[in-house]
Design an enzyme around this catalytic site. Sequence first.
Site, PDB file in Angstrom:
ATOM      1  N   GLY A   1      -2.246 -55.938  16.711  1.00 21.60           N
ATOM      2  CA  GLY A   1      -1.204 -56.798  15.888  1.00 21.60           C
ATOM      3  C   GLY A   1      -1.417 -58.301  14.661  1.00 21.60           C
ATOM      4  O   GLY A   1      -2.392 -58.032  14.183  1.00 21.60           O
ATOM      5  N   ILE A   2      -0.877 -59.429  15.408  1.00 27.40           N
ATOM      6  CA  ILE A   2      -0.332 -60.543  14.354  1.00 27.40           C
ATOM      7  C   ILE A   2      -2.186 -60.356  13.482  1.00 27.40           C
ATOM      8  O   ILE A   2      -2.485 -60.706  13.812  1.00 27.40           O
ATOM      9  CB  ILE A   2       0.230 -60.894  14.885  1.00 27.40           C
ATOM     10  N   GLY A   3      -2.630 -61.007  15.178  1.00 29.08           N
ATOM     11  CA  GLY A   3      -4.077 -61.471  15.026  1.00 29.08           C
ATOM     12  C   GLY A   3      -5.096 -60.885  14.583  1.00 29.08           C
ATOM     13  O   GLY A   3      -5.659 -61.810  13.997  1.00 29.08           O
TER      14      GLY A   3
ATOM     15  N   SER B   1       7.030 -68.570  20.706  1.00 33.31           N
ATOM     16  CA  SER B   1       7.467 -67.766  19.966  1.00 33.31           C
ATOM     17  C   SER B   1       9.834 -68.098  20.453  1.00 33.31           C
ATOM     18  O   SER B   1       9.653 -69.576  20.712  1.00 33.31           O
ATOM     19  CB  SER B   1       7.873 -66.581  20.590  1.00 33.31           C
TER      20      SER B   1
ATOM     21  N   GLY C   1      -6.767 -62.323  20.504  1.00 32.53           N
ATOM     22  CA  GLY C   1      -6.510 -61.963  20.345  1.00 32.53           C
ATOM     23  C   GLY C   1      -6.641 -60.897  18.488  1.00 32.53           C
ATOM     24  O   GLY C   1      -5.528 -60.976  18.286  1.00 32.53           O
TER      25      GLY C   1
ATOM     26  N   TYR D   1       7.639 -65.200  30.060  1.00 32.21           N
ATOM     27  CA  TYR D   1       7.288 -64.910  28.537  1.00 32.21           C
ATOM     28  C   TYR D   1       8.079 -66.078  28.062  1.00 32.21           C
ATOM     29  O   TYR D   1       7.401 -66.479  27.195  1.00 32.21           O
ATOM     30  CB  TYR D   1       7.493 -63.869  28.310  1.00 32.21           C
TER      31      TYR D   1
HETATM   32  N1  LIG Z   1       5.356 -59.292  18.323  1.00 31.27           N
HETATM   33  C1  LIG Z   1       6.448 -60.249  18.254  1.00 31.27           C
HETATM   34  O1  LIG Z   1       7.830 -60.110  18.060  1.00 31.27           O
HETATM   35  C2  LIG Z   1       5.922 -61.601  18.661  1.00 31.27           C
HETATM   36  C3  LIG Z   1       7.461 -62.497  18.444  1.00 31.27           C
HETATM   37  C4  LIG Z   1       6.637 -63.684  18.844  1.00 31.27           C
HETATM   38  C5  LIG Z   1       5.496 -64.672  18.973  1.00 31.27           C
HETATM   39  N2  LIG Z   1       4.270 -63.191  19.623  1.00 31.27           N
HETATM   40  C6  LIG Z   1       3.079 -63.413  19.891  1.00 31.27           C
HETATM   41  O2  LIG Z   1       2.697 -62.787  18.605  1.00 31.27           O
HETATM   42  C7  LIG Z   1       1.003 -63.657  19.153  1.00 31.27           C
HETATM   43  C8  LIG Z   1       0.673 -62.390  19.366  1.00 31.27           C
HETATM   44  O3  LIG Z   1       1.341 -60.961  19.473  1.00 31.27           O
HETATM   45  P1  LIG Z   1       1.435 -59.717  18.457  1.00 31.27           P
HETATM   46  O4  LIG Z   1       2.847 -59.381  19.084  1.00 31.27           O
HETATM   47  O5  LIG Z   1      -0.156 -59.430  17.965  1.00 31.27           O
HETATM   48  O6  LIG Z   1       0.983 -58.718  20.506  1.00 31.27           O
HETATM   49  P2  LIG Z   1      -0.452 -57.593  20.372  1.00 31.27           P
HETATM   50  O7  LIG Z   1      -0.433 -56.627  19.269  1.00 31.27           O
HETATM   51  O8  LIG Z   1       0.273 -56.675  21.918  1.00 31.27           O
HETATM   52  O9  LIG Z   1      -1.622 -58.291  20.833  1.00 31.27           O
HETATM   53  C9  LIG Z   1      -1.695 -59.327  21.844  1.00 31.27           C
HETATM   54  C10 LIG Z   1      -3.241 -59.414  21.925  1.00 31.27           C
HETATM   55  O10 LIG Z   1      -3.276 -60.443  22.952  1.00 31.27           O
HETATM   56  C11 LIG Z   1      -4.304 -59.440  23.840  1.00 31.27           C
HETATM   57  N3  LIG Z   1      -4.658 -60.566  24.722  1.00 31.27           N
HETATM   58  C12 LIG Z   1      -3.649 -60.246  25.793  1.00 31.27           C
HETATM   59  N4  LIG Z   1      -3.730 -60.367  26.996  1.00 31.27           N
HETATM   60  C13 LIG Z   1      -5.270 -60.767  26.559  1.00 31.27           C
HETATM   61  C14 LIG Z   1      -5.874 -61.446  28.253  1.00 31.27           C
HETATM   62  N5  LIG Z   1      -5.955 -61.482  29.031  1.00 31.27           N
HETATM   63  N6  LIG Z   1      -7.011 -61.990  27.328  1.00 31.27           N
HETATM   64  C15 LIG Z   1      -7.335 -61.810  25.570  1.00 31.27           C
HETATM   65  N7  LIG Z   1      -6.646 -61.565  24.873  1.00 31.27           N
HETATM   66  C16 LIG Z   1      -5.896 -60.928  25.772  1.00 31.27           C
HETATM   67  C17 LIG Z   1      -4.336 -58.671  22.732  1.00 31.27           C
HETATM   68  O11 LIG Z   1      -5.766 -57.959  23.621  1.00 31.27           O
HETATM   69  P3  LIG Z   1      -5.974 -56.180  23.475  1.00 31.27           P
HETATM   70  O12 LIG Z   1      -5.969 -55.331  22.513  1.00 31.27           O
HETATM   71  O13 LIG Z   1      -7.541 -56.318  24.343  1.00 31.27           O
HETATM   72  O14 LIG Z   1      -4.432 -55.913  24.298  1.00 31.27           O
HETATM   73  C18 LIG Z   1      -4.766 -58.186  21.728  1.00 31.27           C
HETATM   74  O15 LIG Z   1      -5.333 -58.723  20.943  1.00 31.27           O
HETATM   75  C19 LIG Z   1       1.173 -63.040  21.000  1.00 31.27           C
HETATM   76  O16 LIG Z   1       0.850 -64.836  21.478  1.00 31.27           O
HETATM   77  C20 LIG Z   1       2.761 -63.416  21.418  1.00 31.27           C
HETATM   78  O17 LIG Z   1       2.959 -63.879  22.160  1.00 31.27           O
HETATM   79  C21 LIG Z   1       5.074 -61.993  18.567  1.00 31.27           C
END
Ligand SMILES: NC(=O)c1ccc[n+]([C@@H]2O[C@H](COP(=O)([O-])OP(=O)(O)OC[C@H]3O[C@@H](n4cnc5c(N)ncnc54)[C@H](OP(=O)(O)O)[C@@H]3O)[C@@H](O)[C@H]2O)c1
Length: 278
Positions: free
Chosen positions: A11-13, A135, A7, A161
């Site tokens: 975002g975070i990644g 989370s 990921g 989720y």
């Molecule tokens: N944002 C928050 O407030 C928050 C809070 C708690 C936990 N989290 C956790 O933080 C982590 C990162 O999330 P984020 O907030 O940075 O969201 P994000 O910006 O939507 O990033 C999600 C990442 O996961 C990848 N992904 C999703 N489905 C996938 C799949 N089937 N195979 C491979 N890669 C996949 C996406 O790839 P694409 O670019 O191709 O879509 C993207 O790189 C997640 O595990 C989320 O649950 C986030």
Amino acid sequence: MKLAITGPTSGIGAITFKELVPVCQEVFFLARNAEKAQIEIEKLPEKERKKVSFIHLDLADLDSVKKAAADIQAKTDQIDVLINNAGGIFPKYEVTKDGFELSFSANHLGHFLLTNLLAPLLLQSENPKVINVSSEAHRAAKVNFDDLNYKQQSYSSFNAYANVKLFNILFTKSLIDHYGSKGLRSYALHPGVVKTNFGKEANGIFKLFWKLATPFMIDANQGARTSIYLAKTQMPDSHNGYYFKKSKPNVPSKEARSKNYRDKLWEASMEMVKPWMG
Ligand SMILES: NC(=O)c1ccc[n+]([C@@H]2O[C@H](COP(=O)([O-])OP(=O)(O)OC[C@H]3O[C@@H](n4cnc5c(N)ncnc54)[C@H](OP(=O)(O)O)[C@@H]3O)[C@@H](O)[C@H]2O)c1
């Protein structure tokens, strides 16, 4: 450090990746979208870019997960840190081509398989770590272990989720049960409530909640801090398997601390990924 991260296209990644590349010798950029991957990799200065290999990975397709692990294996015999960061909330009930519910596969099962397939490479490291991005939503989990793929119960995107985020913590502890004696360290974390692409496709009450929360959210630079801290820091043995918030150990829910829950999840997951393990 040799790093593999899921990921990193958003975002975070994306921030975690960018901040860790300079301290790494080699980085495996695991993503399903090659164009997005190229954009993120090209943002790096040239000397850093050379360290990065793009590996195609779709966590909702277990053949792709198996191939990604084999592709990494063909390039290195060691990984020091694996960050299982990818994930999301999925508005509709969907079944993957392998027959698993999409949220369960993309947030848990894909990482479960990937980590187990990469375990031999991780165990070559002197200080191997697996970091699972979970989370606080895990506290709302209500798990039916007889129906992990929502074949009988009705699908709620938020419940699905919350459950998988609980699974991320249970999996963290299980990794210690199974590989801890061989030196593996594993951590789970809550990144904060972070303004990213997360939640953009959500629907119903969660969409409204997320919209209202937007002004109070932290940015991805802040949201990546705990992942970066755990990757870079030599943690005391006593913190192995812990859940972190704001780079500090935090007590997760009672369910997240249940050995019975984690054993059930490990067993069920191992049974599901069996065809891809050999
Ligand atoms: N944002 C928050 O407030 C928050 C809070 C708690 C936990 N989290 C956790 O933080 C982590 C990162 O999330 P984020 O907030 O940075 O969201 P994000 O910006 O939507 O990033 C999600 C990442 O996961 C990848 N992904 C999703 N489905 C996938 C799949 N089937 N195979 C491979 N890669 C996949 C996406 O790839 P694409 O670019 O191709 O879509 C993207 O790189 C997640 O595990 C989320 O649950 C986030």
